[in-house]
Design a protein around this motif. Structure first.
Motif, PDB file in Angstrom:
ATOM      1  N   LYS A 172       0.961  -1.202  -0.166  1.00 14.89           N
ATOM      2  CA  LYS A 172      -0.037   0.244   0.048  1.00 14.89           C
ATOM      3  C   LYS A 172       0.868   1.211   0.128  1.00 14.89           C
ATOM      4  O   LYS A 172       0.495   2.131   0.787  1.00 14.89           O
ATOM      5  CB  LYS A 172      -0.911  -0.072   1.173  1.00 14.89           C
ATOM      6  CG  LYS A 172      -1.751  -1.112   1.306  1.00 14.89           C
ATOM      7  CD  LYS A 172      -2.930  -1.185   2.448  1.00 14.89           C
ATOM      8  CE  LYS A 172      -3.880  -2.259   2.221  1.00 14.89           C
ATOM      9  NZ  LYS A 172      -4.796  -2.018   3.714  1.00 14.89           N
ATOM     10  N   LEU A 173       1.839   1.163  -0.728  1.00 16.26           N
ATOM     11  CA  LEU A 173       2.638   2.494  -0.996  1.00 16.26           C
ATOM     12  C   LEU A 173       1.993   3.639  -1.488  1.00 16.26           C
ATOM     13  O   LEU A 173       1.054   3.533  -2.352  1.00 16.26           O
ATOM     14  CB  LEU A 173       3.778   2.204  -1.754  1.00 16.26           C
ATOM     15  CG  LEU A 173       4.915   1.504  -1.223  1.00 16.26           C
ATOM     16  CD1 LEU A 173       6.256   1.128  -2.313  1.00 16.26           C
ATOM     17  CD2 LEU A 173       5.518   2.174  -0.031  1.00 16.26           C
ATOM     18  N   PRO A 174       2.223   4.938  -1.073  1.00 16.33           N
ATOM     19  CA  PRO A 174       1.127   6.009  -1.385  1.00 16.33           C
ATOM     20  C   PRO A 174       1.964   6.522  -2.794  1.00 16.33           C
ATOM     21  O   PRO A 174       1.518   7.642  -3.239  1.00 16.33           O
ATOM     22  CB  PRO A 174       1.519   7.092  -0.484  1.00 16.33           C
ATOM     23  CG  PRO A 174       3.007   6.662   0.211  1.00 16.33           C
ATOM     24  CD  PRO A 174       3.085   5.189   0.052  1.00 16.33           C
ATOM     25  N   TYR A 175       2.746   5.654  -3.596  1.00 14.68           N
ATOM     26  CA  TYR A 175       3.318   6.190  -4.859  1.00 14.68           C
ATOM     27  C   TYR A 175       3.930   5.142  -5.552  1.00 14.68           C
ATOM     28  O   TYR A 175       4.020   3.869  -4.772  1.00 14.68           O
ATOM     29  CB  TYR A 175       4.568   7.115  -4.706  1.00 14.68           C
ATOM     30  CG  TYR A 175       5.949   6.607  -4.135  1.00 14.68           C
ATOM     31  CD1 TYR A 175       6.977   6.527  -4.981  1.00 14.68           C
ATOM     32  CD2 TYR A 175       6.070   6.075  -2.961  1.00 14.68           C
ATOM     33  CE1 TYR A 175       8.133   6.117  -4.539  1.00 14.68           C
ATOM     34  CE2 TYR A 175       7.204   5.654  -2.385  1.00 14.68           C
ATOM     35  CZ  TYR A 175       8.230   5.567  -3.236  1.00 14.68           C
ATOM     36  OH  TYR A 175       9.574   5.198  -2.778  1.00 14.68           O
ATOM     37  N   ASP A 176       4.270   5.162  -6.652  1.00 13.26           N
ATOM     38  CA  ASP A 176       4.618   4.062  -7.622  1.00 13.26           C
ATOM     39  C   ASP A 176       6.190   4.251  -7.840  1.00 13.26           C
ATOM     40  O   ASP A 176       6.402   4.715  -8.811  1.00 13.26           O
ATOM     41  CB  ASP A 176       3.846   3.576  -8.757  1.00 13.26           C
ATOM     42  CG  ASP A 176       4.301   2.515  -9.776  1.00 13.26           C
ATOM     43  OD1 ASP A 176       5.118   1.841  -9.478  1.00 13.26           O
ATOM     44  OD2 ASP A 176       3.535   2.012 -10.348  1.00 13.26           O
ATOM     45  N   PRO A 177       6.950   3.493  -7.052  1.00 14.46           N
ATOM     46  CA  PRO A 177       8.428   3.877  -7.342  1.00 14.46           C
ATOM     47  C   PRO A 177       8.756   3.534  -8.922  1.00 14.46           C
ATOM     48  O   PRO A 177       9.900   4.385  -9.398  1.00 14.46           O
ATOM     49  CB  PRO A 177       9.157   2.737  -6.523  1.00 14.46           C
ATOM     50  CG  PRO A 177       8.097   2.432  -5.417  1.00 14.46           C
ATOM     51  CD  PRO A 177       6.946   2.519  -5.983  1.00 14.46           C
ATOM     52  N   ALA A 178       8.324   2.588  -9.592  1.00 19.98           N
ATOM     53  CA  ALA A 178       8.669   2.208 -10.996  1.00 19.98           C
ATOM     54  C   ALA A 178       8.167   3.400 -11.911  1.00 19.98           C
ATOM     55  O   ALA A 178       8.981   3.610 -12.872  1.00 19.98           O
ATOM     56  CB  ALA A 178       8.212   0.899 -11.487  1.00 19.98           C
ATOM     57  N   LYS A 179       7.043   4.051 -11.674  1.00 18.43           N
ATOM     58  CA  LYS A 179       6.644   5.187 -12.426  1.00 18.43           C
ATOM     59  C   LYS A 179       6.915   6.578 -12.129  1.00 18.43           C
ATOM     60  O   LYS A 179       7.244   7.492 -12.702  1.00 18.43           O
ATOM     61  CB  LYS A 179       5.131   5.146 -12.458  1.00 18.43           C
ATOM     62  CG  LYS A 179       4.634   3.859 -13.192  1.00 18.43           C
ATOM     63  CD  LYS A 179       3.060   3.805 -13.410  1.00 18.43           C
ATOM     64  CE  LYS A 179       2.688   2.347 -14.054  1.00 18.43           C
ATOM     65  NZ  LYS A 179       1.188   2.381 -13.927  1.00 18.43           N
ATOM     66  N   ASP A 180       7.260   6.579 -10.674  1.00 20.37           N
ATOM     67  CA  ASP A 180       7.404   8.061 -10.228  1.00 20.37           C
ATOM     68  C   ASP A 180       8.648   8.443 -10.056  1.00 20.37           C
ATOM     69  O   ASP A 180       9.106   9.617  -9.612  1.00 20.37           O
ATOM     70  CB  ASP A 180       6.625   8.269  -8.865  1.00 20.37           C
ATOM     71  CG  ASP A 180       5.119   7.897  -9.017  1.00 20.37           C
ATOM     72  OD1 ASP A 180       4.594   8.273  -9.883  1.00 20.37           O
ATOM     73  OD2 ASP A 180       4.354   7.678  -8.160  1.00 20.37           O
ATOM     74  N   LEU A 181       9.655   7.568 -10.034  1.00 17.49           N
ATOM     75  CA  LEU A 181      11.131   7.861  -9.805  1.00 17.49           C
ATOM     76  C   LEU A 181      11.938   7.381 -11.192  1.00 17.49           C
ATOM     77  O   LEU A 181      11.646   6.402 -11.677  1.00 17.49           O
ATOM     78  CB  LEU A 181      11.812   6.852  -8.678  1.00 17.49           C
ATOM     79  CG  LEU A 181      11.358   7.431  -7.345  1.00 17.49           C
ATOM     80  CD1 LEU A 181      11.941   6.380  -6.450  1.00 17.49           C
ATOM     81  CD2 LEU A 181      11.661   8.768  -6.694  1.00 17.49           C
ATOM     82  N   ARG A 182      12.899   8.023 -11.519  1.00 22.28           N
ATOM     83  CA  ARG A 182      13.683   7.926 -12.630  1.00 22.28           C
ATOM     84  C   ARG A 182      15.132   7.580 -12.042  1.00 22.28           C
ATOM     85  O   ARG A 182      15.751   8.479 -11.609  1.00 22.28           O
ATOM     86  CB  ARG A 182      13.889   9.126 -13.512  1.00 22.28           C
ATOM     87  CG  ARG A 182      14.606   9.004 -14.787  1.00 22.28           C
ATOM     88  CD  ARG A 182      13.899   8.397 -16.186  1.00 22.28           C
ATOM     89  NE  ARG A 182      14.811   8.196 -16.983  1.00 22.28           N
ATOM     90  CZ  ARG A 182      14.701   9.133 -18.186  1.00 22.28           C
ATOM     91  NH1 ARG A 182      13.930  10.353 -17.944  1.00 22.28           N
ATOM     92  NH2 ARG A 182      15.518   8.759 -19.121  1.00 22.28           N
TER      93      ARG A 182
END
Length: 333
Positions: free
Chosen positions: A116-126
Motif C-alpha cells: 500500500k505505498l502512496p506512490y509507484d516507485p517504478a513510475k514516479d522515480l527515474r
C-alpha cells in the motif's frame, strides 16, 4: 466594423497566449541550459539514517559534484518505511533536478513487500545511473559459537528460532540478503527490522541480536577491530578489504551469490535534458580514480552506467527479488 473589431480582439488574445506560452517555454529551456544554477542549492537525499553505506556514497558524491558545478550540494537524511518516506518526498519535490536521491534495492527492486505505498516507485522515480555495487558481509557477535557459514546453519537448526538477524527495515538489501540465506539454507533465523542499519548495528554490537547481513562500509571497522566476526561475503569474489573472509560459495553455499547496489534517482517528471546532464556529470565524477578508490576502500565497486543500462539492470534485479519475496512470503505490516 464591430465584427472586425471582435475578430482583432480574439486574434490579439490568441497571439498573446501563444507568446506567453513561447515565453514560458523559452524561460524553461534557458533554465535547463543553465542547470545547475550557481544561485540554487542542490540536495542529495538519503532515505536512511546517517552512517550507512548510502550515506557514505551520498557524501562522496555531494563533494565531487559540488566541485564540478561550483554550487553547494548538501546531504539530507530522511529515513523510514524502508526508504519509502524519502522516496515519496523526492517525488513530491519540484521536478527541476535540484533534488537527487541515493536509492537502493529497497527503493527500486523489493518494494513489493509494501502493498500500500502512496506512490509507484517504478513510475514516479527515474534512475539516473546505478552508482555502485557491493557484496554483503555476514557478521556475527563474537559470542556466537560459530566460525563458518556452515557452522551457522547447523547451529540455527539446533536452536530453531532463537537466533535473530537485524536489518535496516523490511525490504532493505540488508533484510533481503538474510531472507535469501534463509531460503537457500533452510536456517530458521528470525528477522528483526530496525529504522536504519545504524540502530540494528548498535544492537548487534550490544548483543541484543546475533547476526546481520550488512553492507561492507557499515561493518568493516568493527570486523577489523574484533568487535564482530565475519563469516562470509555474498559476492562471487572475496572482498579486497577483507581478503581472509571466504565467499559464501567457498563456505559451502554455491548458489548464495548476491550483491546490493545503489542508484542516483530523481522524480520521473524531471525534464529529459536535465536527466541527460545529470547522468553525464555523475558518471564523470564517479569514473575518476579518486572516486573509485573511495568506493573500493569501503568494499564497493563503481558502476556509473548509462540511462538505458541502468533501466535494464534495475528491471532484471526486480524480477530476481520479486521471486524471493514471493517464495519467502515477505510483507510489511
Amino acid at each position: 466594423m464591430q465584427q472586425q473589431s471582435g475578430l482583432r480582439t480574439r486574434r490579439n488574445a490568441v497571439l498573446g497566449a501563444v507568446m506567453a506560452v513561447m515565453g514560458l517555454a523559452g524561460a524553461s529551456a534557458q533554465a535547463q541550459q543553465d542547470f545547475p544554477s550557481a544561485n540554487r542549492q542542490m540536495r542529495i537525499l538519503v532515505p536512511f539514517t546517517a552512517g550507512g553505506s548510502s550515506d557514505v556514497q551520498a557524501r562522496m558524491l555531494a563533494d565531487k559534484l559540488g566541485r564540478l558545478w561550483n554550487v553547494p550540494v548538501v546531504v539530507e537524511n530522511k529515513p523510514g518505511a524502508g526508504g519509502h518516506l524519502g522516496g515519496k518526498y523526492v517525488v513530491d519535490q519540484p521536478a527541476d533536478g535540484y533534488t537527487l536521491m541515493v536509492g537502493s534495492i529497497g527503493l527500486h527492486a523489493t518494494y513489493a513487500v509494501y502493498p500500500k505505498l502512496p506512490y509507484d516507485p517504478a513510475k514516479d522515480l527515474r534512475v539516473l545511473t546505478v552508482l555502485a555495487e557491493m557484496p554483503h558481509v555476514v557478521v556475527a557477535t563474537p559470542s556466537l559459537p560459530v566460525k563458518t557459514l556452515s557452522d551457522l546453519t547447523q547451529l540455527t537448526k539446533k536452536e530453531s528460532n532463537s537466533i535473530n538477524f537485524g536489518s535496516a527495515g523490511v525490504g532493505s538489501s540488508v533484510h533481503m540478503m538474510g531472507e535469501l540465506y534463509k531460503l537457500q539454507s533452510g536456517a530458521p533465523i528470525v528477522h528483526v527490522p530496525y529504522r536504519g542499519s545504524s540502530a540494528a548495528l548498535n544492537d548487534l554490537l550490544g548483543g541484543q541480536i546475533q547476526l546481520m547481513f550488512e553492507n561492507p562500509p557499515t561493518v568493516l571497522s568493527h570486523v577489523r577491530g574484533g568487535k564482530l566476526k565475519a563469516l562470509a561475503v555474498t559476492g562471487s569474489q572475496r572482498l579486497e578489504a577483507l581478503p581472509d573472509v571466504p565467499t559464501a560459495a567457498e563456505a559451502g553455499m554455491k548458489d548464495y551469490v548476491a550483491t546490493s547496489w545503489t542508484t542516483v534517482a530523481v522524480s520521473a517528471k524531471v525534464p529529459e535534458t536535465i536527466v541527460q546532464k545529470l547522468n553525464a556529470d555523475i558518471r564523470k565524477v564517479v569514473n575518476t580514480p579518486e572516486f573509485h578508490k573511495g568506493l573500493a576502500d569501503q568494499g564497493m565497486s563503481a558502476v556509473a552506467n548509462t540511462l538505458p543500462e541502468a533501466q535494464s539492470f534495475v528491471a532484471r534485479e526486480k524480477q530476481r527479488w520479486d521471486r524471493v519475496i514471493s517464495e519467502g512470503k515477505i510483507t510489511a505490516n
